[in-house]
Design a protein around this motif. Sequence first.
Motif, mmCIF file in Angstrom:
data_model
loop_
_atom_site.group_PDB
_atom_site.id
_atom_site.type_symbol
_atom_site.label_atom_id
_atom_site.label_comp_id
_atom_site.label_asym_id
_atom_site.label_seq_id
_atom_site.Cartn_x
_atom_site.Cartn_y
_atom_site.Cartn_z
ATOM 1 N N GLN A 102 36.776 53.118 33.610
ATOM 2 C CA GLN A 102 37.658 52.083 33.076
ATOM 3 C C GLN A 102 38.801 51.825 34.057
ATOM 4 O O GLN A 102 39.397 52.756 34.589
ATOM 5 N N ILE A 103 39.106 50.548 34.282
ATOM 6 C CA ILE A 103 40.138 50.204 35.259
ATOM 7 C C ILE A 103 41.146 49.231 34.657
ATOM 8 O O ILE A 103 40.833 48.475 33.729
ATOM 9 N N LEU A 104 42.351 49.260 35.209
ATOM 10 C CA LEU A 104 43.405 48.332 34.809
ATOM 11 C C LEU A 104 43.444 47.190 35.817
ATOM 12 O O LEU A 104 43.710 47.395 36.998
ATOM 13 N N SER A 105 43.170 45.995 35.336
ATOM 14 C CA SER A 105 43.095 44.818 36.198
ATOM 15 C C SER A 105 44.397 44.022 36.120
ATOM 16 O O SER A 105 44.889 43.722 35.031
ATOM 17 N N PHE A 106 44.958 43.681 37.289
ATOM 18 C CA PHE A 106 46.167 42.860 37.363
ATOM 19 C C PHE A 106 45.749 41.393 37.503
ATOM 20 O O PHE A 106 44.999 41.038 38.412
ATOM 21 N N ASN A 107 46.254 40.545 36.612
ATOM 22 C CA ASN A 107 45.920 39.120 36.637
ATOM 23 C C ASN A 107 47.213 38.311 36.696
ATOM 24 O O ASN A 107 48.024 38.366 35.767
ATOM 25 N N ASN A 108 47.394 37.575 37.783
ATOM 26 C CA ASN A 108 48.637 36.849 38.026
ATOM 27 C C ASN A 108 48.498 35.367 37.687
ATOM 28 O O ASN A 108 47.467 34.743 37.975
ATOM 29 N N PHE A 109 49.553 34.830 37.080
ATOM 30 C CA PHE A 109 49.601 33.415 36.720
ATOM 31 C C PHE A 109 50.953 32.842 37.130
ATOM 32 O O PHE A 109 51.950 33.565 37.189
ATOM 33 N N LYS A 110 50.963 31.534 37.384
ATOM 34 C CA LYS A 110 52.202 30.835 37.702
ATOM 35 C C LYS A 110 52.379 29.674 36.729
ATOM 36 O O LYS A 110 51.447 28.902 36.503
ATOM 37 N N THR A 134 36.682 43.501 28.096
ATOM 38 C CA THR A 134 37.992 44.116 27.907
ATOM 39 C C THR A 134 37.908 45.222 26.858
ATOM 40 O O THR A 134 37.069 45.187 25.956
ATOM 41 N N ILE A 135 38.785 46.205 26.995
ATOM 42 C CA ILE A 135 38.805 47.325 26.047
ATOM 43 C C ILE A 135 40.234 47.562 25.574
ATOM 44 O O ILE A 135 41.202 47.170 26.235
ATOM 45 N N ASP A 136 40.340 48.200 24.436
ATOM 46 C CA ASP A 136 41.644 48.538 23.865
ATOM 47 C C ASP A 136 42.040 49.927 24.359
ATOM 48 O O ASP A 136 41.441 50.932 23.965
ATOM 49 N N ARG A 165 52.354 38.236 34.922
ATOM 50 C CA ARG A 165 51.208 39.118 35.171
ATOM 51 C C ARG A 165 50.680 39.687 33.858
ATOM 52 O O ARG A 165 51.451 40.163 33.023
ATOM 53 N N ALA A 166 49.360 39.638 33.703
ATOM 54 C CA ALA A 166 48.692 40.219 32.537
ATOM 55 C C ALA A 166 47.946 41.472 32.972
ATOM 56 O O ALA A 166 47.207 41.456 33.964
ATOM 57 N N TYR A 167 48.137 42.554 32.223
ATOM 58 C CA TYR A 167 47.484 43.828 32.519
ATOM 59 C C TYR A 167 46.312 43.986 31.552
ATOM 60 O O TYR A 167 46.503 44.112 30.342
ATOM 61 N N LEU A 168 45.117 43.984 32.112
ATOM 62 C CA LEU A 168 43.905 43.918 31.306
ATOM 63 C C LEU A 168 43.011 45.116 31.620
ATOM 64 O O LEU A 168 42.624 45.322 32.768
ATOM 65 N N TRP A 169 42.694 45.909 30.596
ATOM 66 C CA TRP A 169 41.787 47.042 30.788
ATOM 67 C C TRP A 169 40.346 46.563 30.687
ATOM 68 O O TRP A 169 39.975 45.866 29.745
ATOM 69 N N ILE A 170 39.522 46.962 31.677
ATOM 70 C CA ILE A 170 38.122 46.536 31.749
ATOM 71 C C ILE A 170 37.237 47.776 31.781
ATOM 72 O O ILE A 170 37.575 48.780 32.416
ATOM 73 N N ASN A 171 36.092 47.694 31.109
ATOM 74 C CA ASN A 171 35.261 48.891 30.925
ATOM 75 C C ASN A 171 34.469 49.306 32.160
ATOM 76 O O ASN A 171 34.070 50.460 32.284
ATOM 77 N N GLU A 176 34.882 43.543 36.993
ATOM 78 C CA GLU A 176 36.254 43.040 37.081
ATOM 79 C C GLU A 176 36.319 41.635 37.666
ATOM 80 O O GLU A 176 37.014 40.762 37.139
ATOM 81 N N PHE A 177 35.607 41.390 38.757
ATOM 82 C CA PHE A 177 35.717 40.095 39.433
ATOM 83 C C PHE A 177 35.284 38.950 38.519
ATOM 84 O O PHE A 177 35.997 37.952 38.372
ATOM 85 N N LYS A 178 34.120 39.088 37.876
ATOM 86 C CA LYS A 178 33.637 38.030 36.985
ATOM 87 C C LYS A 178 34.570 37.849 35.794
ATOM 88 O O LYS A 178 34.813 36.724 35.348
ATOM 89 N N THR A 179 35.088 38.960 35.285
ATOM 90 C CA THR A 179 36.005 38.876 34.149
ATOM 91 C C THR A 179 37.280 38.140 34.533
ATOM 92 O O THR A 179 37.772 37.279 33.786
ATOM 93 N N LYS A 180 37.831 38.456 35.710
ATOM 94 C CA LYS A 180 39.053 37.787 36.165
ATOM 95 C C LYS A 180 38.822 36.294 36.356
ATOM 96 O O LYS A 180 39.678 35.475 35.997
#
Length: 211
Positions: A102-110, A134-136, A165-171, A176-180
């Motif tokens: 499981q990894i924490l994915s950083f997703n940036n928005f402007k 995504t996982i809880d 920035r959104a912090y999203l946990w992925i299983n 990760e790439f497709k999810t982002k």
Amino acid sequence: MTVPLFRSKATLIFSGAGLIAAIIGFAAQAALSNLIAGAFIVFFRPFRVGDYIKLDDTRLGIVEDINLRHTVINNFENKRLIIPNSVISTDSILNHTIEDSQILSFNNFKIGIRADIDLARKIIQEEALKQPNTIDYRTPEQILADINQVDVRVIDVHPDHIHIRAYLWINEPFKEFKTKCAFKEAVHKRFVKEGVDLPIPIHKVIREDFV
């Protein structure tokens, strides 16, 4: 007359033999180094077949084979990277799956400087929860406190935009790439649909005739 000629040929032969011996010795040293490094990899297991590892931005993928000479990595273009064990054993390795996949994915928005931050945060959190991978990752205490599963923070405020920035946990790290990509596309469509201001670049123009 024959003795100097013989000496010249003998010198040439011995020089060539010395060069060949040096080449063989160097090759043997490299081979021995790979064998020793391969034995250490097999014994200490910093990575295993099936692990997702990264040496740098160009050398990353799934470990497909480990032998005493080299390690084979299948990258995301389905190409095989053959890396000598003496090289891979001396590099720093990022192993995504050795303990926890499981990894924490950083997703940036402007968003625009006058945008509604609360609305943008709400949209980001809603679209994040729609992503299938995504996982809880909240603790029981955080769940009882009704803390949102997706943490969204304002990272910085610039003259022309707000960085969120959104912090999203992925299983799985492989997803990760497709999810982002899907996540950012969905958020952008919601921003446009619900009228969240998007950033407009600011350009400073100087006219020399007015200076």
